[in-house]
Design an enzyme around this catalytic site. Sequence first.
Site, PDB file in Angstrom:
ATOM      1  N   LYS A   1     -12.585  32.325   4.727  1.00 10.77           N
ATOM      2  CA  LYS A   1     -13.182  31.594   5.864  1.00 10.77           C
ATOM      3  C   LYS A   1     -14.274  30.646   5.389  1.00 10.77           C
ATOM      4  O   LYS A   1     -14.328  29.478   5.781  1.00 10.77           O
ATOM      5  CB  LYS A   1     -13.715  32.636   6.858  1.00 10.77           C
ATOM      6  CG  LYS A   1     -14.491  32.145   8.052  1.00 10.77           C
ATOM      7  CD  LYS A   1     -15.989  32.290   7.902  1.00 10.77           C
ATOM      8  CE  LYS A   1     -16.482  33.701   7.726  1.00 10.77           C
ATOM      9  NZ  LYS A   1     -17.936  33.805   7.526  1.00 10.77           N
TER      10      LYS A   1
ATOM     11  N   LYS B   1     -25.635  27.598   3.077  1.00  6.17           N
ATOM     12  CA  LYS B   1     -24.863  28.819   2.820  1.00  6.17           C
ATOM     13  C   LYS B   1     -23.473  28.475   2.266  1.00  6.17           C
ATOM     14  O   LYS B   1     -22.972  29.128   1.344  1.00  6.17           O
ATOM     15  CB  LYS B   1     -24.755  29.627   4.120  1.00  6.17           C
ATOM     16  CG  LYS B   1     -23.801  30.804   4.076  1.00  6.17           C
ATOM     17  CD  LYS B   1     -24.216  31.861   3.078  1.00  6.17           C
ATOM     18  CE  LYS B   1     -23.139  32.936   2.967  1.00  6.17           C
ATOM     19  NZ  LYS B   1     -23.382  33.890   1.896  1.00  6.17           N
TER      20      LYS B   1
HETATM   21  P1  NAP Z   1     -17.756  42.580   9.073  1.00  6.11           P
HETATM   22  O1  NAP Z   1     -18.101  43.865   8.406  1.00  6.11           O
HETATM   23  O2  NAP Z   1     -16.351  42.120   9.145  1.00  6.11           O
HETATM   24  O3  NAP Z   1     -18.390  42.654  10.557  1.00  6.11           O
HETATM   25  C1  NAP Z   1     -18.083  41.665  11.492  1.00  6.11           C
HETATM   26  C2  NAP Z   1     -18.828  41.959  12.794  1.00  6.11           C
HETATM   27  O4  NAP Z   1     -18.417  40.975  13.770  1.00  6.11           O
HETATM   28  C3  NAP Z   1     -18.501  43.321  13.397  1.00  6.11           C
HETATM   29  O5  NAP Z   1     -19.648  43.813  14.061  1.00  6.11           O
HETATM   30  C4  NAP Z   1     -17.409  42.977  14.401  1.00  6.11           C
HETATM   31  O6  NAP Z   1     -17.295  43.885  15.461  1.00  6.11           O
HETATM   32  C5  NAP Z   1     -17.918  41.655  14.935  1.00  6.11           C
HETATM   33  N1  NAP Z   1     -16.855  40.859  15.551  1.00  6.11           N
HETATM   34  C6  NAP Z   1     -15.801  40.278  14.948  1.00  6.11           C
HETATM   35  N2  NAP Z   1     -15.046  39.602  15.854  1.00  6.11           N
HETATM   36  C7  NAP Z   1     -15.668  39.778  17.049  1.00  6.11           C
HETATM   37  C8  NAP Z   1     -15.399  39.312  18.365  1.00  6.11           C
HETATM   38  N3  NAP Z   1     -14.338  38.522  18.633  1.00  6.11           N
HETATM   39  N4  NAP Z   1     -16.243  39.677  19.354  1.00  6.11           N
HETATM   40  C9  NAP Z   1     -17.315  40.464  19.082  1.00  6.11           C
HETATM   41  N5  NAP Z   1     -17.637  40.927  17.864  1.00  6.11           N
HETATM   42  C10 NAP Z   1     -16.819  40.574  16.858  1.00  6.11           C
HETATM   43  O7  NAP Z   1     -18.555  41.360   8.417  1.00  6.11           O
HETATM   44  P2  NAP Z   1     -19.838  41.391   7.466  1.00  6.11           P
HETATM   45  O8  NAP Z   1     -19.404  41.596   6.067  1.00  6.11           O
HETATM   46  O9  NAP Z   1     -20.887  42.267   8.069  1.00  6.11           O
HETATM   47  O10 NAP Z   1     -20.269  39.848   7.569  1.00  6.11           O
HETATM   48  C11 NAP Z   1     -20.859  39.315   8.754  1.00  6.11           C
HETATM   49  C12 NAP Z   1     -21.127  37.839   8.500  1.00  6.11           C
HETATM   50  O11 NAP Z   1     -22.005  37.696   7.377  1.00  6.11           O
HETATM   51  C13 NAP Z   1     -19.860  37.015   8.158  1.00  6.11           C
HETATM   52  O12 NAP Z   1     -19.991  35.738   8.698  1.00  6.11           O
HETATM   53  C14 NAP Z   1     -19.877  36.973   6.629  1.00  6.11           C
HETATM   54  O13 NAP Z   1     -19.204  35.833   6.131  1.00  6.11           O
HETATM   55  C15 NAP Z   1     -21.374  36.921   6.363  1.00  6.11           C
HETATM   56  N6  NAP Z   1     -21.794  37.503   5.080  1.00  6.11           N
HETATM   57  C16 NAP Z   1     -21.238  38.652   4.606  1.00  6.11           C
HETATM   58  C17 NAP Z   1     -21.662  39.163   3.387  1.00  6.11           C
HETATM   59  C18 NAP Z   1     -21.090  40.423   2.804  1.00  6.11           C
HETATM   60  O14 NAP Z   1     -21.319  40.653   1.597  1.00  6.11           O
HETATM   61  N7  NAP Z   1     -20.367  41.249   3.548  1.00  6.11           N
HETATM   62  C19 NAP Z   1     -22.663  38.507   2.658  1.00  6.11           C
HETATM   63  C20 NAP Z   1     -23.239  37.344   3.188  1.00  6.11           C
HETATM   64  C21 NAP Z   1     -22.792  36.850   4.394  1.00  6.11           C
HETATM   65  P3  NAP Z   1     -16.170  45.058  15.423  1.00  6.11           P
HETATM   66  O15 NAP Z   1     -16.822  46.202  14.698  1.00  6.11           O
HETATM   67  O16 NAP Z   1     -15.900  45.332  16.843  1.00  6.11           O
HETATM   68  O17 NAP Z   1     -14.981  44.496  14.694  1.00  6.11           O
END
Ligand code: NAP
Length: 287
Positions: A238, A170
Site C-alpha cells: 500500500k 512517511k
Molecule cells: P493493522 O495491525 O493491520 O491494524 C489496522 C487497524 O485498522 C485495525 O485496528 C483495524 O481494525 C483497523 N481497520 C482496518 N480497516 C478498517 C475499516 N474499514 N474500518 C475500521 N477500522 C478498520 O495495522 P498496523 O500495523 O497497526 O498499521 C496501522 C497503520 O500504521 C498503517 O497505515 C501502517 O501502514 C502504518 N504503520 C505500520 C507499521 C508497522 O510496523 N506495523 C509501522 C509504521 C506505520 P480491525 O481490528 O477491526 O481489523
Amino acid sequence: MTLPTIGWIGLGHMGAPMAANLAAAGYPLAAFNRTRETAAGLGLPLADSLEAVARQADVIVTMLGDDRAQEAVLFGKDGLAKYLREGQTVVNMGTMSPDLSRSTAERLGAKGVACLDAPVSGSVKQATDATLVILVGGDAAVLERVRPVLDKLGKKVVRFGDAGTGAQAKLAINLMLGIVMQGLAEAVVFGEACGLASETLIDAIAETPLASPVVAIKLAAIRAGNFDAAFPLKHMAKDLRLASAEAHAAKAAIPATEVVRGSFELAVADGLGDLDVIGILQSLRKS
Ligand code: NAP
C-alpha cells in the site's frame, strides 16, 4: 494539571502498544476498535462506539490500516466526523495518502476541528518502547498543543509543513524501506541459488555496515524462519502504491520503487499479504 482525554481508534499491531503507552502515562483514554474481540483483551478503557469516542475525547488519534479505513471511520455512515465538536483535534498516525490527509484537514477544518497528519517511522518494537519518529503535517500551533501527547509515543517529532507533508515524508522513508527489504531478500535468494550456506551468508551480512537496526531485526527473523507480521507486507505494498502515485503527481523519478512495488503487489496477490514485510523473501523463493 488535568490531562486531556484521548480517543484512540485502531488497536492493531501499532495502535495497541501506542495506546497502552498513553494509558501508562496517565492519560484518560477512550479506545475503540472495529473488531471488538481484538480490543477486549488489551486492558484499555474502551468506548463502545465512535460517537462515544467523540463525546468523551479532547484529542482523537486514529491508527488505521489505509485510506479506505480512515475514510470509513471518519466520514462513513455514523462516522466520527458526524459527532465531532468545534475545538477538538484529530491526529492521524496511520500511513495514508497525502491527498486524503489534505482533504481530511479541509473537511474537519470546516467544522472547527483541527487536524494533523502524523504518521510514524518505526515498527512494533519502537511503538512499544515509545521510540517512534513522528512525521507531522499541519498547523504548527496545533502541533504545539498536542506535542506532549506525541512525546509519550516517540523519541522525535518532526514537522514538515502544511497538511499532507507528514504523509509525504512517511512515503519517502517507506519507499526506502521497501527497497531495502527487497534488496535483503534478493541477497538471500541469490545466495541460496548459488549454493552458499544460508546461515553463513546471513551471519556475514549481519557483520557488514549494511546491517542497520531494521536489517538486523529482519536477519534474525530470516534465521528463525519467523515471518509473523510486525509490519504486514500488505501495508508495504500500500505504501509503495501511494509513493508511486505521489511521485507521479510530483514528477519525481523513482524507478527502483516502481519495480519493488510490482514485487510486493505480486506477493499480496499470492496471498502473502499478512506475512511480515520480510516475507517478500518467501515470495521470491516461490518464483
Ligand atoms: P493493522 O495491525 O493491520 O491494524 C489496522 C487497524 O485498522 C485495525 O485496528 C483495524 O481494525 C483497523 N481497520 C482496518 N480497516 C478498517 C475499516 N474499514 N474500518 C475500521 N477500522 C478498520 O495495522 P498496523 O500495523 O497497526 O498499521 C496501522 C497503520 O500504521 C498503517 O497505515 C501502517 O501502514 C502504518 N504503520 C505500520 C507499521 C508497522 O510496523 N506495523 C509501522 C509504521 C506505520 P480491525 O481490528 O477491526 O481489523
